[in-house]
Design an enzyme around this catalytic site. Sequence first.
Site, PDB file in Angstrom:
ATOM      1  N   GLU A  88      19.679  31.050 -50.428  1.00  0.00           N
ATOM      2  CA  GLU A  88      20.089  32.417 -50.117  1.00  0.00           C
ATOM      3  C   GLU A  88      18.924  33.393 -50.156  1.00  0.00           C
ATOM      4  O   GLU A  88      17.935  33.171 -50.843  1.00  0.00           O
ATOM      5  CB  GLU A  88      21.075  32.916 -51.193  1.00  0.00           C
ATOM      6  CG  GLU A  88      22.306  32.108 -51.291  1.00  0.00           C
ATOM      7  CD  GLU A  88      23.217  32.622 -52.403  1.00  0.00           C
ATOM      8  OE1 GLU A  88      23.029  33.746 -52.882  1.00  0.00           O
ATOM      9  OE2 GLU A  88      24.114  31.868 -52.767  1.00  0.00           O
ATOM     10  N   CYS A 101      15.050  39.644 -51.784  1.00  0.00           N
ATOM     11  CA  CYS A 101      15.026  38.724 -52.910  1.00  0.00           C
ATOM     12  C   CYS A 101      15.076  37.323 -52.314  1.00  0.00           C
ATOM     13  O   CYS A 101      16.039  36.987 -51.612  1.00  0.00           O
ATOM     14  CB  CYS A 101      16.258  39.019 -53.770  1.00  0.00           C
ATOM     15  SG  CYS A 101      16.522  37.877 -55.112  1.00  0.00           S
ATOM     16  N   CYS A 108      18.530  24.751 -59.469  1.00  0.00           N
ATOM     17  CA  CYS A 108      17.609  25.148 -60.537  1.00  0.00           C
ATOM     18  C   CYS A 108      17.907  24.323 -61.773  1.00  0.00           C
ATOM     19  O   CYS A 108      19.063  24.045 -62.080  1.00  0.00           O
ATOM     20  CB  CYS A 108      17.803  26.638 -60.855  1.00  0.00           C
ATOM     21  SG  CYS A 108      16.672  27.261 -62.124  1.00  0.00           S
ATOM     22  N   CYS A 112      20.346  28.248 -67.512  1.00  0.00           N
ATOM     23  CA  CYS A 112      20.797  29.460 -68.210  1.00  0.00           C
ATOM     24  C   CYS A 112      22.314  29.550 -68.037  1.00  0.00           C
ATOM     25  O   CYS A 112      22.813  29.401 -66.917  1.00  0.00           O
ATOM     26  CB  CYS A 112      20.126  30.696 -67.610  1.00  0.00           C
ATOM     27  SG  CYS A 112      18.320  30.612 -67.653  1.00  0.00           S
ATOM     28  N   CYS A 115      24.067  31.886 -65.301  1.00  0.00           N
ATOM     29  CA  CYS A 115      23.532  31.943 -63.936  1.00  0.00           C
ATOM     30  C   CYS A 115      24.197  30.946 -63.006  1.00  0.00           C
ATOM     31  O   CYS A 115      24.260  29.750 -63.283  1.00  0.00           O
ATOM     32  CB  CYS A 115      22.021  31.708 -63.965  1.00  0.00           C
ATOM     33  SG  CYS A 115      21.263  31.802 -62.336  1.00  0.00           S
ATOM     34  N   SER A 187       9.533  36.621 -60.932  1.00  0.00           N
ATOM     35  CA  SER A 187      10.339  36.643 -62.152  1.00  0.00           C
ATOM     36  C   SER A 187      10.465  35.240 -62.722  1.00  0.00           C
ATOM     37  O   SER A 187      10.755  34.293 -61.997  1.00  0.00           O
ATOM     38  CB  SER A 187      11.730  37.178 -61.799  1.00  0.00           C
ATOM     39  OG  SER A 187      12.585  37.132 -62.912  1.00  0.00           O
ATOM     40  N   SER A 210      12.592  37.204 -67.618  1.00  0.00           N
ATOM     41  CA  SER A 210      14.020  37.230 -67.922  1.00  0.00           C
ATOM     42  C   SER A 210      14.168  36.985 -69.415  1.00  0.00           C
ATOM     43  O   SER A 210      14.087  35.859 -69.889  1.00  0.00           O
ATOM     44  CB  SER A 210      14.741  36.137 -67.137  1.00  0.00           C
ATOM     45  OG  SER A 210      14.659  36.431 -65.765  1.00  0.00           O
ATOM     46  N   HIS A 212      16.659  38.680 -71.862  1.00  0.00           N
ATOM     47  CA  HIS A 212      18.096  38.557 -72.107  1.00  0.00           C
ATOM     48  C   HIS A 212      18.549  38.430 -73.559  1.00  0.00           C
ATOM     49  O   HIS A 212      19.751  38.378 -73.831  1.00  0.00           O
ATOM     50  CB  HIS A 212      18.724  37.411 -71.287  1.00  0.00           C
ATOM     51  CG  HIS A 212      18.432  37.464 -69.815  1.00  0.00           C
ATOM     52  ND1 HIS A 212      18.279  38.643 -69.106  1.00  0.00           N
ATOM     53  CD2 HIS A 212      18.248  36.463 -68.908  1.00  0.00           C
ATOM     54  CE1 HIS A 212      18.033  38.355 -67.839  1.00  0.00           C
ATOM     55  NE2 HIS A 212      18.004  37.056 -67.695  1.00  0.00           N
ATOM     56  N   CYS A 329      23.302  36.582 -57.104  1.00  0.00           N
ATOM     57  CA  CYS A 329      22.654  35.445 -57.760  1.00  0.00           C
ATOM     58  C   CYS A 329      23.293  34.082 -57.510  1.00  0.00           C
ATOM     59  O   CYS A 329      23.902  33.497 -58.399  1.00  0.00           O
ATOM     60  CB  CYS A 329      22.610  35.691 -59.253  1.00  0.00           C
ATOM     61  SG  CYS A 329      22.079  37.348 -59.661  1.00  0.00           S
TER      62      CYS A 329
HETATM   63  N1  SAH Z   1      14.423  31.845 -62.489  1.00  0.00           N
HETATM   64  C1  SAH Z   1      13.841  33.150 -62.446  1.00  0.00           C
HETATM   65  C2  SAH Z   1      14.158  33.924 -61.192  1.00  0.00           C
HETATM   66  C3  SAH Z   1      15.552  33.813 -60.622  1.00  0.00           C
HETATM   67  S1  SAH Z   1      16.852  34.613 -61.497  1.00  0.00           S
HETATM   68  C4  SAH Z   1      14.215  33.926 -63.684  1.00  0.00           C
HETATM   69  O1  SAH Z   1      14.951  33.401 -64.515  1.00  0.00           O
HETATM   70  O2  SAH Z   1      13.724  35.022 -63.860  1.00  0.00           O
HETATM   71  C5  SAH Z   1      16.592  36.319 -61.297  1.00  0.00           C
HETATM   72  C6  SAH Z   1      17.235  37.163 -62.348  1.00  0.00           C
HETATM   73  O3  SAH Z   1      18.656  37.212 -62.177  1.00  0.00           O
HETATM   74  C7  SAH Z   1      17.005  36.643 -63.755  1.00  0.00           C
HETATM   75  O4  SAH Z   1      16.689  37.685 -64.627  1.00  0.00           O
HETATM   76  C8  SAH Z   1      18.348  36.036 -64.072  1.00  0.00           C
HETATM   77  O5  SAH Z   1      18.511  35.888 -65.454  1.00  0.00           O
HETATM   78  C9  SAH Z   1      19.278  37.030 -63.436  1.00  0.00           C
HETATM   79  N2  SAH Z   1      20.662  36.585 -63.271  1.00  0.00           N
HETATM   80  C10 SAH Z   1      21.147  35.349 -63.150  1.00  0.00           C
HETATM   81  N3  SAH Z   1      22.489  35.356 -63.026  1.00  0.00           N
HETATM   82  C11 SAH Z   1      22.863  36.651 -63.037  1.00  0.00           C
HETATM   83  C12 SAH Z   1      24.116  37.322 -62.919  1.00  0.00           C
HETATM   84  N4  SAH Z   1      25.253  36.660 -62.738  1.00  0.00           N
HETATM   85  N5  SAH Z   1      24.103  38.668 -62.991  1.00  0.00           N
HETATM   86  C13 SAH Z   1      22.956  39.371 -63.134  1.00  0.00           C
HETATM   87  N6  SAH Z   1      21.757  38.800 -63.228  1.00  0.00           N
HETATM   88  C14 SAH Z   1      21.703  37.456 -63.187  1.00  0.00           C
END
Ligand code: SAH
Length: 340
Positions: A88, A101, A108, A112, A115, A187, A210, A212, A329
């Site tokens: 995407e 983006c 992946c 997490c 995600c 990121s 990231s 969190h 995402c």
């Molecule tokens: N793998 C990398 C980049 C891709 S994710 C990373 O972890 O940074 C990009 C961002 O979107 C990350 O901060 C991730 O934690 C966040 N993300 C993932 N799922 C999400 C969701 N459902 N709502 C908001 N942010 C989300």
Amino acid sequence: MNIYGQKLEDLQTYFKEIGGKPFNANQVYDWLYKKRVNSFDEMTNIKKEVIQKLKEDFSMDKPKIIAKQSGKDVYKYLFELQDGNKVEAVLMIHNYGISICVSTQVGCNMGCIFCESGRLKKVRNLMAHEIVGQILEVEKDLNLRISHVVIMGIGEPFDNYDNVMDFIKIINSGKGIDIGARHITVSTCGIVPKIRQFTEENLQVNLAISLHAPDDKLRSSIMKINKAYPLEELMDAIREYSSKTNRRITFEYIMLKDINDTKECALKLAKLLKGLNCYVNLIPYNETSYIDLEKSSLETRMKFYDILKKHGIGVTVRKEFGGDVSAACGQLRSNYEEAK
Ligand code: SAH
């Protein structure tokens, strides 16, 4: 080889090897990225024999748009790659410019819990040309030029380091798409050795982490990577990045209801980041149908914001994009796969 995966210097070497001229590389870049032609035959200022050789050595394949959704100031694309895999990209219109983006992997492995992208394990890395192609195809579809690139789509960019660096160099080239380094953000969930390697690249590209969660117990419970690289190691690498590059770091912090949004978390976070040249981007969690987590209320988010602010931490609240088109995402891909 795919032509869109070639850095300018790669093409210069190529032309040297085939007995062409180094400026042929500039010409090809000009046709590809300024004039946006779709075939080698259209490159009319390049000699016929050279065109023939280019045709033999390179493909011009790009990811194919197979679904598109749009909402207010947001367009979401699903691409099919040559081998049938899907990724995407999301285009967002801001007051400061137009950002995209992009995805860097099919699936992946970071795992997490919040995600969507990670519900599909990594199938493979994207090649640089498959990331460049996402930009070209979206620009073509909407007939516009993108000013900012965030490498935050499906995948962990630092788990596909070399291709992502090639991608950055290709789009950053002044002879090509010419996206300024300061307009590019990569990121990562926190792969420490790669953060260290990235520090040495000496690029003006922005780094986002990231985060969190403000402590190891909580972070490990929502992000598997924290078990491999706990906060102390991560923060060490970040401090080194900060002192070597003098660049301000962004911390992403998704607000998850009753998980990481308490006053205690805010205070711990303020303490963790104290003195660092950084800011925190508070992200409303984008709820998905497949994951049982909720976003924090606006009130909780604002309280969290106030605490950070009061403790001198730079903080912004990310605008919500694409919730109305389930564009958050990794959701377009999984909705598509699920519906089949
Ligand atoms: N793998 C990398 C980049 C891709 S994710 C990373 O972890 O940074 C990009 C961002 O979107 C990350 O901060 C991730 O934690 C966040 N993300 C993932 N799922 C999400 C969701 N459902 N709502 C908001 N942010 C989300």
